[in-house]
Each structure stands twice: as C-alpha cells, then as structure tokens.
Design a protein around this motif. Structure first.
Motif, PDB file in Angstrom:
ATOM      1  N   UNK A   1      39.679  35.191  38.390  1.00 29.21           N
ATOM      2  CA  UNK A   1      40.153  36.437  38.996  1.00 29.21           C
ATOM      3  C   UNK A   1      41.319  36.242  39.946  1.00 29.21           C
ATOM      4  N   UNK A   2      42.211  37.232  39.950  1.00 31.70           N
ATOM      5  CA  UNK A   2      43.275  37.297  40.956  1.00 31.70           C
ATOM      6  C   UNK A   2      43.672  38.755  41.147  1.00 31.70           C
ATOM      7  N   UNK A   3      43.539  39.250  42.369  1.00 29.76           N
ATOM      8  CA  UNK A   3      43.939  40.612  42.697  1.00 29.76           C
ATOM      9  C   UNK A   3      45.274  40.568  43.435  1.00 29.76           C
ATOM     10  N   UNK A   4      46.324  41.053  42.757  1.00 27.14           N
ATOM     11  CA  UNK A   4      47.669  41.012  43.308  1.00 27.14           C
ATOM     12  C   UNK A   4      47.834  42.031  44.431  1.00 27.14           C
ATOM     13  N   UNK A   5      48.986  42.003  45.081  1.00 29.57           N
ATOM     14  CA  UNK A   5      49.222  42.837  46.264  1.00 29.57           C
ATOM     15  C   UNK A   5      49.269  44.329  45.961  1.00 29.57           C
ATOM     16  N   UNK A   6      49.526  44.710  44.692  1.00 24.87           N
ATOM     17  CA  UNK A   6      49.617  46.130  44.317  1.00 24.87           C
ATOM     18  C   UNK A   6      48.359  46.605  43.569  1.00 24.87           C
ATOM     19  N   UNK A   7      47.279  45.919  43.770  1.00 28.80           N
ATOM     20  CA  UNK A   7      46.039  46.200  43.046  1.00 28.80           C
ATOM     21  C   UNK A   7      45.612  47.663  43.166  1.00 28.80           C
ATOM     22  N   UNK A   8      45.746  48.229  44.337  1.00 26.23           N
ATOM     23  CA  UNK A   8      45.267  49.593  44.576  1.00 26.23           C
ATOM     24  C   UNK A   8      46.075  50.648  43.823  1.00 26.23           C
ATOM     25  N   UNK A   9      47.282  50.290  43.334  1.00 28.18           N
ATOM     26  CA  UNK A   9      48.098  51.244  42.574  1.00 28.18           C
ATOM     27  C   UNK A   9      47.612  51.414  41.134  1.00 28.18           C
ATOM     28  N   UNK A  10      46.774  50.514  40.669  1.00 28.88           N
ATOM     29  CA  UNK A  10      46.352  50.515  39.267  1.00 28.88           C
ATOM     30  C   UNK A  10      45.079  51.335  39.112  1.00 28.88           C
ATOM     31  N   UNK A  11      45.050  52.325  38.207  1.00 34.22           N
ATOM     32  CA  UNK A  11      43.826  53.113  37.993  1.00 34.22           C
ATOM     33  C   UNK A  11      42.628  52.224  37.667  1.00 34.22           C
TER      34      UNK A  11
ATOM     35  N   UNK B   1      52.806  23.456  54.955  1.00 36.64           N
ATOM     36  CA  UNK B   1      52.388  24.242  56.110  1.00 36.64           C
ATOM     37  C   UNK B   1      51.039  24.893  55.891  1.00 36.64           C
ATOM     38  N   UNK B   2      50.385  24.679  54.750  1.00 40.24           N
ATOM     39  CA  UNK B   2      49.055  25.227  54.516  1.00 40.24           C
ATOM     40  C   UNK B   2      48.322  24.336  53.538  1.00 40.24           C
ATOM     41  N   UNK B   3      47.010  24.315  53.633  1.00 34.94           N
ATOM     42  CA  UNK B   3      46.202  23.508  52.735  1.00 34.94           C
ATOM     43  C   UNK B   3      45.702  24.368  51.596  1.00 34.94           C
ATOM     44  N   UNK B   4      45.792  23.829  50.376  1.00 34.66           N
ATOM     45  CA  UNK B   4      45.326  24.614  49.233  1.00 34.66           C
ATOM     46  C   UNK B   4      43.842  24.897  49.324  1.00 34.66           C
ATOM     47  N   UNK B   5      43.100  24.065  50.068  1.00 36.16           N
ATOM     48  CA  UNK B   5      41.660  24.274  50.174  1.00 36.16           C
ATOM     49  C   UNK B   5      41.321  25.517  50.987  1.00 36.16           C
ATOM     50  N   UNK B   6      42.287  26.004  51.777  1.00 39.65           N
ATOM     51  CA  UNK B   6      42.017  27.182  52.606  1.00 39.65           C
ATOM     52  C   UNK B   6      42.568  28.462  51.988  1.00 39.65           C
ATOM     53  N   UNK B   7      43.220  28.368  50.837  1.00 50.45           N
ATOM     54  CA  UNK B   7      43.813  29.534  50.191  1.00 50.45           C
ATOM     55  C   UNK B   7      42.761  30.276  49.370  1.00 50.45           C
ATOM     56  N   UNK B   8      42.687  31.589  49.541  1.00 49.98           N
ATOM     57  CA  UNK B   8      41.793  32.406  48.730  1.00 49.98           C
ATOM     58  C   UNK B   8      42.462  32.660  47.388  1.00 49.98           C
ATOM     59  N   UNK B   9      42.096  31.901  46.372  1.00 56.04           N
ATOM     60  CA  UNK B   9      42.767  31.976  45.077  1.00 56.04           C
ATOM     61  C   UNK B   9      42.469  33.271  44.339  1.00 56.04           C
ATOM     62  N   UNK B  10      41.507  34.068  44.829  1.00 52.19           N
ATOM     63  CA  UNK B  10      41.213  35.364  44.212  1.00 52.19           C
ATOM     64  C   UNK B  10      42.197  36.435  44.662  1.00 52.19           C
ATOM     65  N   UNK B  11      43.007  36.125  45.673  1.00 51.25           N
ATOM     66  CA  UNK B  11      44.121  36.944  46.073  1.00 51.25           C
ATOM     67  C   UNK B  11      43.788  38.151  46.945  1.00 51.25           C
TER      68      UNK B  11
END
Length: 397
Positions: free
Chosen positions: A150-160, A49-59
C-alpha cells in the motif's frame, strides 16, 4: 542497551572519524550488540538526513525524503507503461526531468495487465519491476496474490472512494471509455453502434485491443458489446455471442487494434479506449484519417489503477512515481493524452485545466450513456465467463 552502556556512548560523541569511534568503542568494552542498537537508534548518519527505518512507507512520504532516496536508488522499473498510451511519453520524460531518476520500461512497455502481475510474481524470486498500470479488476487480483504494497499519495482524498482501495493497495489514476476508432480512408460509411458492425461492407475490418482473457481494454470491449445486445453488467455472455456472430460473418479479425495495425489498415475499425484512438488520430496526422466515435448502444468506462510491487527493487522511486502521476502536472499529462484523469473534478474546480486542452476533448454529450463498472464481484464473474467461453465460442479453439 543498559544505562551504563548509554553513559559510555556519551563519551564517544566528541568529533572524530569512524575508525577512531570504533577503536574507542572497543576500548570501553562495548558489546557489538549494544553498538549496533545505538547506531540503529541514531540512524545511518548518511547524507540523506533521514533513516529509511523511520519512514512510513504506506505514505504519504515527505517529498524531500522521497526524492532524496529515489535519487540514491537511481532507477524506476516501470511495467506496462507504453509511451503512446495516455501520453505516458510526456509522463515518463517529466518524471525523469523533474527528479533525475532514470526509467527502464522497455521491452515490457506493451505488457497486458495479466503479464504485469506475472512480472510482480516472478519478482518474489528475483526482484524486478517497481510499478504497474493495470485494469481495474486486476487491482483486487494483485491483492489476493500478495503482489502489492500500500501507498497513499498526497492527493488521496481527491479520488472517489469507489476508484481506490481503502487500504491503499491500488488507486485509479485515469479512465477511458470504449470507442470505435475508424479509418475513414477505408470505411466510407462509419458505424455508430455495435449493431452497425454487422454491416456486410465491414468484412475483416473489426478488431479489438488484444485478447479479452488477458487485456483489460479488450475485455471491456466485449462487456460493452454485451450492453448493446440485451446483456447487462451481470451478464457478459451476449457480448461473447456478438463477437462469435461477427467472426462467423467474417467481419472480425484477430489482429490487434494497435497503432501499427491501424496505420497499415490491417484493422480499419478498432474497438478500444477513446484516448488511444484520439492519440492515434493526432499522431497519424491524416495518414490515415481517423474518426473516433462512442458507440451509441453500449460503452463502458474503464479505470486503470496504479500498483506498487511488494518486492520492488526501487521502493522509493516507485512511491515517487505515484506522487508524480497524481500531481497536477501528471494528471494534466493524462488529459493531454485524452484520458480522463481521476482528479479531473479537483483540477477543474481549481481552474487548472487549460482552455485549449479542454477544447480538444470529445463533446460531453457523446458520453451520456457510458457506464462504469466498479463492482469487483461483477468484474470477476464477467472475467470468468470470458476466460471460459472466448476460445471455444469465438476463436474456435
């Protein structure tokens, strides 16, 4: 692709199978280049249902997309993630159970941080190893060597801010504090400070968790000893001098303070992360009895950081791992293993830390004098001094 070719494609979109599609495309005289461009623009047309070429792998990547692709990859190659370390046993099992992705981590689970980077380096020729868990100072080394992505996970803002790379190349998932892990069946008068370790009754008893030139745990044991002996975060040499003195006195053993060596009594006083000692204490069930003490004269808290291999053979499974270990479930598993999760404050503020789990942690007062070292320049300088002097001044080699 020109307008005429797009118009021709519109006549191909009625329902038919792939063979009919290709036959009609050829009949219309469409070029292979144009056909490829059209297919790429439309995506693969597969079940994801999605193309890997359109995924932002940096998250961060949408979880449905991430899980779908990770399941297709089918495996996560975890490097330097031993099950007995910080409750990784539950984390490894939880990841596989939750997402249906198998994890391959043996026999490399016990690798040091330096060895993990070597795996990533070799992966540039033969892809191997998706994710790693390395000491704080190795995060910057991995960037310098071009080994991570690089990969910024969904809880990135919780990390100092000081516990993560601004560009997403590494992120602290937990930290520990240097502690004495004491076999009280052997040691009847437990030490409370580094100074105490020079006691004549501790002959051949004191060990650290590996070679400080390679293992982050052991490196910070030396750094902690420096703080206890007129050193500073800018001067680790007194820590090396202390271990040289301990070796000369006959109290230091080169045996690693592993769970096996602690269980056998080969190392009776281990200097290592608090969470390792607390985990050993529970797993040994009194055979032998262990006591965990934060040394009063010097202890450094050391963050561990997660990294994603730039040439990971399973890039989606790697990023799914990052999402899992920073989720509430993953972070609470670290706490269950007595490590200090990076999102601890956020979990407490949200009322998500179970009372029974919180009650098993050491008293907060013991951590009053524990120091953080997050200045990469200081860590790099200290690491260089240890690399240069440890062999000749402590081991005599």
């Amino acid at each position: 692709m020109n307008s005429q070719e797009y118009e021709l494609f519109s006549r191909l979109l009625a329902p038919h199978n792939r063979r009919e599609f290709m036959k009609r495309a050829g009949a219309f005289g469409l070029s292979a280049t144009a056909l490829s461009a059209f297919l790429e623009a439309c995506g693969s047309g597969g079940s994801t249902g999605s193309s890997t070429s359109t995924v932002n792998m940096a998250g961060p990547i949408d979880m449905n997309t991430l899980i779908t692709h990770a399941k297709q990859e089918g495996t996560l190659e975890a490097i330097g993630i031993p099950p007995e370390w910080a409750d990784y046993a539950d984390i490894l099992a939880g990841y596989t159970s939750k997402y249906g992705v198998n994890i391959a981590y043996k026999p490399e689970a016990e690798y040091s941080s330096a060895q993990e980077l070597e795996v990533f380096k070799r992966s540039q020729q033969h892809k191997h190893g998706d994710i790693g868990d390395v000491g704080f100072k190795f995060g910057s080394q991995a960037i310098q060597q071009g080994l991570v992505t690089p990969y910024k996970h969904a809880h990135w803002d919780d990390i100092p801010a000081e516990l993560k790379d601004a560009n997403g190349n590494w992120c602290t998932e937990y930290y520990g504090a240097q502690a004495f892990v004491i076999n009280t069946d052997i040691v009847k008068n437990p030490p409370a400070s580094f100074k105490d370790l020079l006691n004549n009754s501790y002959r051949n008893m004191v060990g650290i968790d590996g070679d400080p030139r390679q293992a982050n745990d052991a490196f910070l044991a030396v750094y902690s000893a420096a703080l206890a002996h007129s050193g500073s975060l800018d001067n680790i040499q007194p820590g090396i001098d202390f271990f040289a003195q301990l070796k000369k006195k006959g109290n230091f053993t080169v045996a690693r303070s592993s769970d096996a060596n602690m269980a056998k009594g080969e190392v009776a006083i281990g200097i290592m992360w608090d969470y390792l000692g607390l985990g050993f204490r529970d797993s040994f069930k009194g055979k032998p009895n262990l006591k965990v003490v934060i040394p009063s004269d010097g202890s450094i808290a050391g963050p561990y950081v997660s990294i994603v291999n730039k040439t990971a053979p399973h890039p989606f499974a790697a990023r799914l791992w990052m999402e899992y270990i920073f989720s509430d479930e993953g972070q609470l598993f670290y706490l269950k293993g007595y490590a200090h999760p990076a999102r601890y404050k956020a979990l407490v503020d949200a009322g998500k830390v179970p009372a029974d789990l919180q009650s098993k942690l050491p008293p907060a007062a013991e951590y009053t004098n524990v120091k953080f070292v997050t200045d990469l320049d200081k860590l790099t300088t200290a690491s260089g001094v240890v690399t240069q002097n440890w062999g000749s001044q402590v081991l005599g080699s």
